[in-house]
Design a protein around this motif. Structure first.
Motif, PDB file in Angstrom:
ATOM      1  N   VAL A  97      15.460  53.125  35.845  1.00  0.00           N
ATOM      2  CA  VAL A  97      16.656  53.947  35.687  1.00  0.00           C
ATOM      3  C   VAL A  97      16.741  54.984  36.805  1.00  0.00           C
ATOM      4  CG1 VAL A  97      17.831  55.631  34.205  1.00  0.00           C
ATOM      5  CG2 VAL A  97      16.744  53.614  33.185  1.00  0.00           C
ATOM      6  N   VAL A  98      15.641  55.632  37.099  1.00  0.00           N
ATOM      7  CA  VAL A  98      15.634  56.661  38.142  1.00  0.00           C
ATOM      8  C   VAL A  98      15.913  56.047  39.513  1.00  0.00           C
ATOM      9  CG1 VAL A  98      14.199  58.379  39.312  1.00  0.00           C
ATOM     10  CG2 VAL A  98      14.140  58.189  36.823  1.00  0.00           C
ATOM     11  N   ALA A  99      15.374  54.845  39.776  1.00  0.00           N
ATOM     12  CA  ALA A  99      15.641  54.170  41.043  1.00  0.00           C
ATOM     13  C   ALA A  99      17.132  53.903  41.222  1.00  0.00           C
ATOM     14  CB  ALA A  99      14.852  52.865  41.114  1.00  0.00           C
ATOM     15  N   LEU A 100      17.785  53.436  40.152  1.00  0.00           N
ATOM     16  CA  LEU A 100      19.218  53.178  40.202  1.00  0.00           C
ATOM     17  C   LEU A 100      19.997  54.471  40.434  1.00  0.00           C
ATOM     18  CD1 LEU A 100      21.794  51.528  39.836  1.00  0.00           C
ATOM     19  CD2 LEU A 100      21.465  51.694  37.350  1.00  0.00           C
ATOM     20  N   ILE A 101      19.648  55.517  39.694  1.00  0.00           N
ATOM     21  CA  ILE A 101      20.332  56.797  39.839  1.00  0.00           C
ATOM     22  C   ILE A 101      20.182  57.331  41.263  1.00  0.00           C
ATOM     23  CG2 ILE A 101      20.285  59.226  39.153  1.00  0.00           C
ATOM     24  CD1 ILE A 101      19.571  58.241  36.310  1.00  0.00           C
ATOM     25  N   ASP A 102      18.954  57.294  41.793  1.00  0.00           N
ATOM     26  CA  ASP A 102      18.727  57.815  43.139  1.00  0.00           C
ATOM     27  C   ASP A 102      19.538  57.057  44.187  1.00  0.00           C
ATOM     28  OD1 ASP A 102      17.105  59.898  42.486  1.00  0.00           O
ATOM     29  OD2 ASP A 102      15.232  58.963  43.100  1.00  0.00           O
ATOM     30  N   SER A 103      19.689  55.748  43.979  1.00  0.00           N
ATOM     31  CA  SER A 103      20.471  54.969  44.947  1.00  0.00           C
ATOM     32  C   SER A 103      21.937  55.396  44.928  1.00  0.00           C
ATOM     33  CB  SER A 103      20.347  53.478  44.646  1.00  0.00           C
ATOM     34  OG  SER A 103      21.110  53.104  43.518  1.00  0.00           O
ATOM     35  N   LEU A 104      22.453  55.711  43.745  1.00  0.00           N
ATOM     36  CA  LEU A 104      23.840  56.185  43.648  1.00  0.00           C
ATOM     37  C   LEU A 104      23.996  57.566  44.286  1.00  0.00           C
ATOM     38  CD1 LEU A 104      24.638  55.088  39.980  1.00  0.00           C
ATOM     39  CD2 LEU A 104      25.568  54.074  42.058  1.00  0.00           C
ATOM     40  N   LEU A 105      23.027  58.427  44.047  1.00  0.00           N
ATOM     41  CA  LEU A 105      23.104  59.788  44.581  1.00  0.00           C
ATOM     42  C   LEU A 105      23.032  59.818  46.101  1.00  0.00           C
ATOM     43  CD1 LEU A 105      20.871  61.708  42.004  1.00  0.00           C
ATOM     44  CD2 LEU A 105      23.367  61.597  42.091  1.00  0.00           C
ATOM     45  N   GLU A 106      22.520  58.758  46.699  1.00  0.00           N
ATOM     46  CA  GLU A 106      22.426  58.696  48.159  1.00  0.00           C
ATOM     47  C   GLU A 106      23.751  58.280  48.800  1.00  0.00           C
ATOM     48  OE1 GLU A 106      19.215  56.063  48.935  1.00  0.00           O
ATOM     49  OE2 GLU A 106      17.673  57.497  48.305  1.00  0.00           O
ATOM     50  N   THR A 107      24.712  57.840  47.993  1.00  0.00           N
ATOM     51  CA  THR A 107      26.006  57.436  48.532  1.00  0.00           C
ATOM     52  C   THR A 107      26.917  58.654  48.666  1.00  0.00           C
ATOM     53  OG1 THR A 107      27.017  57.002  46.366  1.00  0.00           O
ATOM     54  CG2 THR A 107      25.763  55.202  47.400  1.00  0.00           C
ATOM     55  N   GLU A 108      27.905  58.535  49.546  1.00  0.00           N
ATOM     56  CA  GLU A 108      28.833  59.647  49.757  1.00  0.00           C
ATOM     57  C   GLU A 108      29.607  59.969  48.485  1.00  0.00           C
ATOM     58  OE1 GLU A 108      32.645  60.863  52.611  1.00  0.00           O
ATOM     59  OE2 GLU A 108      31.615  58.933  52.869  1.00  0.00           O
ATOM     60  N   LYS A 109      29.956  58.939  47.742  1.00  0.00           N
ATOM     61  CA  LYS A 109      30.765  59.119  46.535  1.00  0.00           C
ATOM     62  C   LYS A 109      30.076  60.011  45.508  1.00  0.00           C
ATOM     63  CE  LYS A 109      33.091  55.613  44.814  1.00  0.00           C
ATOM     64  NZ  LYS A 109      33.435  54.338  44.131  1.00  0.00           N
ATOM     65  N   TYR A 110      28.763  59.894  45.427  1.00  0.00           N
ATOM     66  CA  TYR A 110      28.031  60.623  44.390  1.00  0.00           C
ATOM     67  C   TYR A 110      27.098  61.689  44.957  1.00  0.00           C
ATOM     68  CZ  TYR A 110      29.862  57.220  41.121  1.00  0.00           C
ATOM     69  OH  TYR A 110      30.716  56.453  40.357  1.00  0.00           O
ATOM     70  N   ASN A 111      27.263  62.002  46.209  1.00  0.00           N
ATOM     71  CA  ASN A 111      26.429  63.045  46.809  1.00  0.00           C
ATOM     72  C   ASN A 111      26.658  64.375  46.093  1.00  0.00           C
ATOM     73  OD1 ASN A 111      26.182  65.306  49.254  1.00  0.00           O
ATOM     74  ND2 ASN A 111      24.639  63.705  49.266  1.00  0.00           N
ATOM     75  N   GLY A 112      25.594  64.945  45.559  1.00  0.00           N
ATOM     76  CA  GLY A 112      25.695  66.209  44.835  1.00  0.00           C
ATOM     77  C   GLY A 112      26.015  66.071  43.365  1.00  0.00           C
ATOM     78  N   SER A 113      26.189  64.846  42.870  1.00  0.00           N
ATOM     79  CA  SER A 113      26.492  64.648  41.444  1.00  0.00           C
ATOM     80  C   SER A 113      25.295  64.994  40.571  1.00  0.00           C
ATOM     81  CB  SER A 113      26.904  63.195  41.184  1.00  0.00           C
ATOM     82  OG  SER A 113      28.130  62.888  41.801  1.00  0.00           O
ATOM     83  N   LYS A 114      25.576  65.573  39.435  1.00  0.00           N
ATOM     84  CA  LYS A 114      24.536  65.827  38.444  1.00  0.00           C
ATOM     85  C   LYS A 114      24.516  64.681  37.436  1.00  0.00           C
ATOM     86  CE  LYS A 114      24.692  70.841  38.948  1.00  0.00           C
ATOM     87  NZ  LYS A 114      24.910  72.156  38.283  1.00  0.00           N
ATOM     88  N   VAL A 115      23.363  64.481  36.797  1.00  0.00           N
ATOM     89  CA  VAL A 115      23.177  63.317  35.928  1.00  0.00           C
ATOM     90  C   VAL A 115      22.729  63.749  34.540  1.00  0.00           C
ATOM     91  CG1 VAL A 115      21.973  61.119  35.627  1.00  0.00           C
ATOM     92  CG2 VAL A 115      22.535  61.927  37.940  1.00  0.00           C
ATOM     93  N   VAL A 116      23.414  63.228  33.525  1.00  0.00           N
ATOM     94  CA  VAL A 116      22.984  63.399  32.133  1.00  0.00           C
ATOM     95  C   VAL A 116      22.892  62.006  31.516  1.00  0.00           C
ATOM     96  CG1 VAL A 116      23.850  65.737  31.762  1.00  0.00           C
ATOM     97  CG2 VAL A 116      25.401  63.810  31.487  1.00  0.00           C
ATOM     98  N   VAL A 117      22.025  61.873  30.520  1.00  0.00           N
ATOM     99  CA  VAL A 117      21.808  60.558  29.920  1.00  0.00           C
ATOM    100  C   VAL A 117      21.940  60.624  28.408  1.00  0.00           C
ATOM    101  CG1 VAL A 117      20.270  59.821  31.786  1.00  0.00           C
ATOM    102  CG2 VAL A 117      19.285  60.827  29.709  1.00  0.00           C
ATOM    103  N   SER A 118      22.267  59.469  27.820  1.00  0.00           N
ATOM    104  CA  SER A 118      22.331  59.354  26.369  1.00  0.00           C
ATOM    105  C   SER A 118      21.656  58.068  25.943  1.00  0.00           C
ATOM    106  CB  SER A 118      23.788  59.353  25.890  1.00  0.00           C
ATOM    107  OG  SER A 118      24.421  58.131  26.235  1.00  0.00           O
ATOM    108  N   GLY A 119      21.221  58.039  24.704  1.00  0.00           N
ATOM    109  CA  GLY A 119      20.619  56.833  24.165  1.00  0.00           C
ATOM    110  C   GLY A 119      20.678  56.834  22.658  1.00  0.00           C
TER     111      GLY A 119
END
Length: 491
Positions: A163-185
């Motif tokens: 999960v963290v690997a996927l999130i980090d890959s998104l955060l490295e893109t311009e679209k999500y640069n600086g985005s904060k992350v919350v999770v639910s389950g």
């Protein structure tokens, strides 16, 4: 940290296969499965995804695949596989938050990020929604066959890292640069939401934990006690007593050498061995699971348990006949009920070579990390005393290997509690919610851990949007979550 080397996710055809996995049918190795035991079927029903009300408006949910390492913690192992996830960017604004819905022991589907409370909150924050699929479930199969040797890559720590690997890959893109992350389950994925916040607080700003088990436990006898309590409180004494009387009747038939009569009255298939203790364990466990399945996801505002209790009584004035007919009805009226311990073992072994469903991977995790074997050892429950945790520990031994002795299983479960802290995981920015009549609440956070308890509710009671049908307590809990997420995202 291997995951920093992973490329940004790309959209690929839905038929993409993991680079490590292989198509057994294409290899000509697939064969017809043995009959699936009703016991196996009843367990799979208990671990289906949380139900959500349909979305009122169509959501644009896109399926994507992300390259993961087979082993996130072995730098010498560079094998990779394709992890499925889904994304809903209908409300996205550049740099806005990412709302992750964690998949558990099931196949993900678009409904998980199309409707419900998490979608509503994401919309308020112009956020994107991600639905992750856990390794070895659904279409996210890292390696085949699912031998005991290959299932060593099925563990919660590997899944958390995915999960963290996927999130980090998104955060490295311009679209999500600086985005904060919350999770639910919900359920096991809520366990993951807790432990993600514990292990990766620099990545996860907050976690919504709905009915998350936190304490690994071999003999989880309290589960059926709470199921019984739900039937007594919401269905009435007559319903509880009917189940209790019928179970006692069938137990006594076996105990007094009248197993053939019990077999006939319960409509069990020919290969059920009336003299096999293991076969008897399975039929009584299956009966309990049929009732537990209803109680686990009952909604008190729908009067689910009173309705089903009325149906149960309607089959016959004779308690034993009523129970038998009800169980067959819930099992979709098979010609006979397939119950046979060796048959269940054979089915799991077949699944290892010819991947089918999610049961084998989850069974492995319970043997290796969690236990949660729902036995009849608890007092004050209506399902008799005829299915000990031994039914499950024996299955671990017979399916996976002789290494799965009771002592080793106990050691595995103790290690999980040591690693993650049990009821005291030491986390902040985590909102725990439990249903007061949720069977899983006995291994989850309670009042002492700051959990919100919803009266009369069961498993994952808070997934849907705020509604006029919500109880006052349920509505207040949902509104509290809305404010907590707002707070987490401003920190």
């Amino acid at each position: 940290m291997k995951y920093f080397l992973i490329a940004v996710s790309i959209l690929v055809p839905l038929t993409a296969a993991a680079s490590v996995g292989r198509d057994l049918k294409a290899d000509g190795q697939s064969k017809a499965p043995p009959n699936k035991s009703a016991f196996v079927e009843s367990l799979e029903q208990l671990h289906r995804p949380p139900p959500l009300k349909p979305a009122l408006n169509r959501a644009n949910v896109e399926t994507r695949w992300f390259t993961q390492f087979l082993d996130n913690f072995d730098p010498e192992n560079n094998a990779t596989w394709q992890n499925r996830y889904m994304i809903n960017e209908d409300y996205h604004v550049k740099g806005s938050p990412i709302f992750v819905n964690l998949g558990g022991e099931w196949a993900i589907n678009a409904a998980g990020i199309s409707s419900g409370l998490w979608v509503d909150i994401a919309k308020q924050h112009n956020g994107s929604l991600i639905y992750t699929e856990h390794r070895f479930f659904g279409e996210s199969i890292p390696i085949k066959p699912l031998s005991t040797e290959n299932l060593k890559y099925q563990s919660v720590d590997q899944a958390l890292f995915d999960v963290v690997a996927l999130i980090d890959s998104l955060l490295e893109t311009e679209k999500y640069n600086g985005s904060k992350v919350v999770v639910s389950g919900c359920s096991y994925s809520a366990t993951m939401a807790t432990w993600l916040r514990k292990e990766y607080p620099d990545v996860i700003k907050g976690s919504w934990v709905s009915s998350g088990p936190l304490v690994a436990k071999v003999d989880f006898s309290d589960y059926m006690v709470v199921v019984g309590k739900a039937y007594k409180k919401l269905g009435g004494d007559y319903c509880y007593n009917l189940i209790d009387n019928a179970t006692t009747y069938y137990q006594n038939l076996f105990a007094t050498g009248q197993g053939e009569k019990a077999k006939e009255e319960l409509n069990l298939c020919e290969d059920f061995d009336v003299d096999s203790e293991s076969d008897q364990w399975q039929i009584f466990s299956t009966i309990a699971n049929v009732f537990a399945d209803i109680a686990q996801y009952q909604k008190p505002d729908n009067y689910d348990l009173p309705k089903y209790c009325s149906v149960l009584r309607s089959f016959s004035d004779d308690d034993a006949v009523a129970l038998s007919q009800f169980v067959q009805w819930r099992l979709k009226r098979p010609e006979c009920i397939p119950i046979n311990y060796q048959g269940a073992v054979d089915y799991y072994k077949w699944s290892m070579d010819n991947y089918q469903g999610t049961g084998i991977a989850w069974t492995y995790q319970t043997c290796n990390e969690f236990g949660w074997f729902q036995s009849s050892a608890g007092r004050k429950q209506p399902f008799g005393k005829s299915f000990p945790a031994t039914l499950y520990t024996d299955t671990c031994y017979d399916v996976f290997s002789s290494n799965y002795t009771v002592a080793n299983i106990n050691s595995n479960i103790a290690a999980t509690n040591k690693d993650y802290g049990g009821l005291n995981p030491g986390v902040t920015n985590v909102y725990f919610v439990q249903g007061a009549l949720d069977p899983w609440s006995k291994v989850g956070a309670g009042v002492k851990q700051g959990a919100t308890i919803i009266p009369n509710a069961s498993h994952c009671p808070d997934q849907d949007s705020i509604s006029d049908s919500d109880s006052a307590e349920l509505r207040a809990s949902k509104e509290k979550l809305v404010e907590l997420v707002r707070k987490w995202l401003t920190e």
